[in-house]
Scaffold this active site. Structure first.
Site: not given
Ligand code: IPM
Ligand code: MN
Length: 363
Positions: A148, A253, A257
Site C-alpha cells: 500500500y 485487507d 473481508d
Molecule cells: C479497508 C478498505 C481500504 C483498504 C480502502 C478503502 C482504501 O478496503 O479499510 O479495508 O484497502 O484498506
Molecule cells: Mn478492505
C-alpha cells in the site's frame, strides 16, 4: 473522564451511523458520568466537495490533538472517476499513515442471535459437543506498510507501458504488529496464525522469521504459519481453528473481508486502528453504501460497536464498552433487525430506531 473526540462522518451512510454512535456515547456519558466533546471534521468525498481536498490539513491536526477518532465511511460512486491519487479512499490511507495507525484490529464475531445469517453450514461453525455456534476470530492487519505504501510508479518495458507497486517490510514493522497479535492472543485463546507467502516472497520470509523471533517471548501462545492461499481456503473450510490472525496490509485487507463475510453480518462488525499506546481511530468494517444513504436503512451497530471498542482500547473503560455490547445483543435478542440482517418473523427497524433502542438498553 473528559474525552476529546475527532468525528469524521464521511460519505454515504457514514453520517447516519456516526450520529447513532454519538447518541450511544452521550447515553454512556450520562449513565457513567463522562463527558464527550466532539469536533466534526471533513474527509473523503465530503471534503472533496467542500474544499477540493480529500484530507484537509485541519482534519489531520485536530485528529492529532484529540484523544481518539471516530470515523463513519468514505467513498462513493460520485467520486469513482477521479484519478487514483485524488479519490476519497486516499483520505483513509493518509489518516492511517499520518496518525501512525499501524495496527488494524478487525474482529470477525458471529453473534448467536444471527447464526442463521452465516453462509456456512451449521456443522462447520458449531462445536460437535453441544452444537453451540462459535466463530470468534480477530484479524490483526498491518496498516501502514507493505504494498500500500511502497514505491509505486510506471516504466516502459519490452511489453509496453508497465506499472509497479513494491511490497517492502522492515523488521521493526513486522515486530510491532506481531507484538500486538501475541498480546491479543494472550487475552484470548492463545493461538496466533501468521499468514504470508513465504514460499514465493522475500518480504514474507522476513515476516515469518521476525514473527517466529517475537513468538519466543510468548511461550504460552501457539504459533502457526499459513500461506495466504491456504489461509483463504481454511477460513471457509474450518474457521473454528483460528483465534488471532496476523498478516500484512494487502493480505489483511482481503482476509478481513472474507472473515467478516463468513459471520454473515458485515453490517455488525467494528474495527480499531491503533498506534503504540492508546490512540486509535475506530470505524465500522462496512463501507459507505451509497445505494441506501440518507434513507434511514443503514445498520448503525458496527459504528456503535466501534465506539465500544474505542472505550475499551483507548480509554480502558471496559465496563462501559461491555454495557454497549450488551445493549446491542439485547436489541437483537428482542428480534429487532435492520434490513441487512433481517429475516422473516423479525421486526424491521431503521437506523435511528436502532440507535434509540440500543440507547434504551443502557442504564
Ligand atoms: C479497508 C478498505 C481500504 C483498504 C480502502 C478503502 C482504501 O478496503 O479499510 O479495508 O484497502 O484498506
Ligand atoms: Mn478492505
Amino acid at each position: 473522564m473528559n474525552i476529546k473526540l475527532a468525528v469524521i462522518p464521511g460519505d454515504g451512510i457514514g453520517p447516519e451511523v456516526t450520529e447513532q454512535a454519538q447518541k450511544i456515547l452521550d447515553k454512556i456519558a450520562g449513565v457513567y458520568n463522562h463527558k464527550f466533546e466532539y469536533k466534526t471534521l471533513l474527509a473523503g468525498g465530503a471534503a472533496i466537495d467542500a474544499v477540493n481536498n480529500c484530507l484537509p490539513d485541519e482534519t489531520i491536526a485536530v485528529c492529532k490533538a484529540s484523544d481518539a477518532v471516530l470515523l463513519g465511511a468514505v467513498g462513493g460512486w460520485k467520486w469513482d472517476t477521479l484519478p487514483g491519487d485524488k479519490r476519497p479512499e486516499m483520505a483513509l490511507l493518509g489518516l492511517r499513515k499520518e496518525l501512525g495507525l499501524f495496527a488494524n484490529i478487525r474482529p470477525a464475531l458471529l453473534f448467536d442471535e444471527l447464526a442463521d445469517a452465516c453462509p456456512l453450514k451449521r456443522e462447520i461453525i458449531s462445536s460437535g459437543a453441544n452444537g453451540k455456534v462459535e466463530l470468534d476470530i480477530v484479524v490483526i492487519r498491518e496498516l501502514t506498510g507493505g504494498i500500500y505504501f511502497g514505491e509505486k510508479g510506471f516504466k516502459d518495458t519490452p511489453l509496453g507501458k508497465a506499472a509497479y507497486d513494491v511490497e517492502l517490510y522492515a523488521e521493526e514493522e513486522v515486530r510491532r504488529i506481531a507484538v500486538v497479535a501475541f498480546d491479543m492472543a494472550m487475552k484470548r485463546n492463545k493461538k496466533v496464525t501468521s499468514v504470508d507467502k513465504a514460499n514465493v516472497l522475500e518480504s514474507s520470509r522476513l515476516w515469518r522469521q521476525v514473527v517466529a523471533e517475537t513468538a519466543k517471548n510468548y511461550p504460552e501462545v501457539k504459533l502457526e504459519n499459513l500461506y495466504i492461499d491456504n489461509a483463504a481456503m481454511q477460513l471457509v473450510r474450518n474457521p473454528r481453528q483460528f483465534d488471532v490472525i496476523v498478516t500484512s496490509n494487502m493480505f489483511g485487507d482481503i482476509l478481513s473481508d472474507e472473515a467478516s463475510m463468513i459471520t454473515g453480518s458485515i453490517g455488525m462488525l467494528p474495527s480499531a486502528s491503533l498506534k503504540n499506546g492508546n490512540f486509535g481511530m475506530y470505524e465500522p468494517v462496512h463501507g459507505s453504501a451509497p445505494d441506501i444513504a440518507g434513507q434511514d436503512k443503514a445498520n448503525p451497530m458496527a459504528a456503535i460497536l466501534s465506539a465500544a471498542m474505542m472505550l475499551r482500547y483507548t480509554f480502558a473503560l471496559s465496563k462501559e464498552a461491555e454495557a454497549i455490547e450488551r445493549a446491542v445483543k439485547a436489541v437483537l435478542a428482542k428480534s429487532y433487525r435492520t434490513g441487512d440482517i433481517y429475516s422473516e418473523g423479525k421486526t424491521l427497524i431503521g437506523t435511528k430506531e436502532a440507535g434509540d433502542l440500543i440507547a434504551g438498553e443502557i442504564r
